[in-house]
Design an enzyme around this catalytic site. Structure first.
Site, mmCIF file in Angstrom:
data_model
loop_
_atom_site.group_PDB
_atom_site.id
_atom_site.type_symbol
_atom_site.label_atom_id
_atom_site.label_comp_id
_atom_site.label_asym_id
_atom_site.label_seq_id
_atom_site.Cartn_x
_atom_site.Cartn_y
_atom_site.Cartn_z
ATOM 1 N N LEU A 1 0.805 -1.208 0.000
ATOM 2 C CA LEU A 1 0.000 0.000 0.000
ATOM 3 C C LEU A 1 0.845 1.268 0.000
ATOM 4 C CD1 LEU A 1 -2.896 1.167 0.172
ATOM 5 C CD2 LEU A 1 -2.657 1.102 2.663
ATOM 6 N N ASP A 2 0.597 2.131 -0.988
ATOM 7 C CA ASP A 2 1.205 3.463 -1.084
ATOM 8 C C ASP A 2 2.729 3.435 -1.147
ATOM 9 O OD1 ASP A 2 -1.289 4.601 -1.080
ATOM 10 O OD2 ASP A 2 -1.272 5.114 1.049
ATOM 11 N N GLU A 3 3.317 2.342 -1.616
ATOM 12 C CA GLU A 3 4.776 2.261 -1.673
ATOM 13 C C GLU A 3 5.289 1.876 -3.058
ATOM 14 O OE1 GLU A 3 6.643 0.115 1.466
ATOM 15 O OE2 GLU A 3 5.408 1.014 3.045
#
Length: 282
Positions: A224-226
């Site tokens: 997530l979000d990386e």
């Protein structure tokens, strides 16, 4: 009649790559308009983007580069700039990024075609339809997530979408969906220094007296979000800014970062370098 194309490539870094590419273009009578390259000294990998005009059809040029590629272990893509990137946008209830993308396209500032919008809420149908774009309400619960994601992938196939943009789509996507759209899905999220996750991030930032807020646009991965970062935007804030002020500034930063990321992707200026990106902006 001449057409404009973009060639992007990556390969192990070694002498002769630029000469081979420019030589092939010269032999075919192509005119180079813009050329950028980068050699990653750590990974020892070479990246290149060439924009050129040619009287040859894209399939013929693609065949020429396919014959050159094995000599350099080259991975390449060739794009016709007359063909606009087809984009499916996913959104929840926040409308600022979607509205900004729609406006940029209508104003000629973004070289894409938004072919459809899908949402887990019905709220933004009037906005989307005011631009003449199809809107699909696809509700989701934990139990129906696999079926809802299958419906999204059906829309990707139906519209022949080249890119999926998560314009503040507040759902965590499955690992399977991320894998199927790897390198073809861009997300936008806030990014604070330090970072705040969970509910009401701007209120968390306010309570900690944050002096710098920002937004990050990146390719989606199962983590997530990386995913690989494409663009970031920041703004300085101070003690006079309320949580509502921070949220308003953040919305503007998100629009700016996402707009640039989508434009660079559509102009074929973003090349993946492992977990990083190589950007060849104008």
């Amino acid at each position: 009649m001449s057409a404009e194309y973009v060639l992007t490539l990556s390969c192990p870094d070694r002498p002769g790559v630029v000469a081979a590419v420019s030589g092939l273009l010269a032999r075919k009578g192509c005119n180079i308009i813009e050329s950028q390259q980068f050699g990653d000294p750590v990974e020892e990998r070479f990246f290149m983007r060439v924009q050129f005009s040619s009287g040859f059809a894209v399939d013929e040029l693609r065949a020429e580069f396919a014959s050159l590629a094995p000599e350099f272990a080259m991975e390449f893509q060739l794009f016709d700039l007359a063909v606009r990137t087809r984009v499916l946008v996913l959104v929840s209830r926040f409308d600022h990024c979607l509205n900004d993308l729609l406006y940029r396209v209508r104003s000629g500032l973004l070289p894409i075609e938004i072919v459809g919008v899908a949402s887990n809420h019905p709220d933004l149908r009037p906005l989307t339809q005011s631009y003449g774009v199809d809107y699909h309400h696809l509700p989701v619960t934990p139990e129906t997530k696999p079926r809802q994601e299958a419906e999204i992938l059906t829309l990707v196939d139906h519209y022949q979408a080249d890119l999926v943009v998560l314009a503040r789509y507040m759902q965590v996507l499955s690992e399977d969906m991320c894998a199927k759209l790897a390198g073809r899905m861009i997300n936008i999220h806030h990014s604070f220094l330090p970072s705040f996750k969970g509910a009401k991030p701007y209120h968390q930032a306010y309570s900690r007296g944050v002096k710098l807020i920002g937004a990050t646009a990146h390719y989606v991965t199962p983590v997530l979000d990386e995913g690989p970062i494409i663009e970031q935007e920041v703004a300085r804030v101070n003690h006079t800014h309320s949580p509502e002020d921070l949220a308003a500034i953040g919305r503007d930063l998100e629009c700016q970062a996402l707009g640039r990321a989508v434009r660079w992707h559509a102009e074929h200026r973003v090349l993946l370098d492992g977990h990083k990106t190589v950007i060849f902006p104008r």
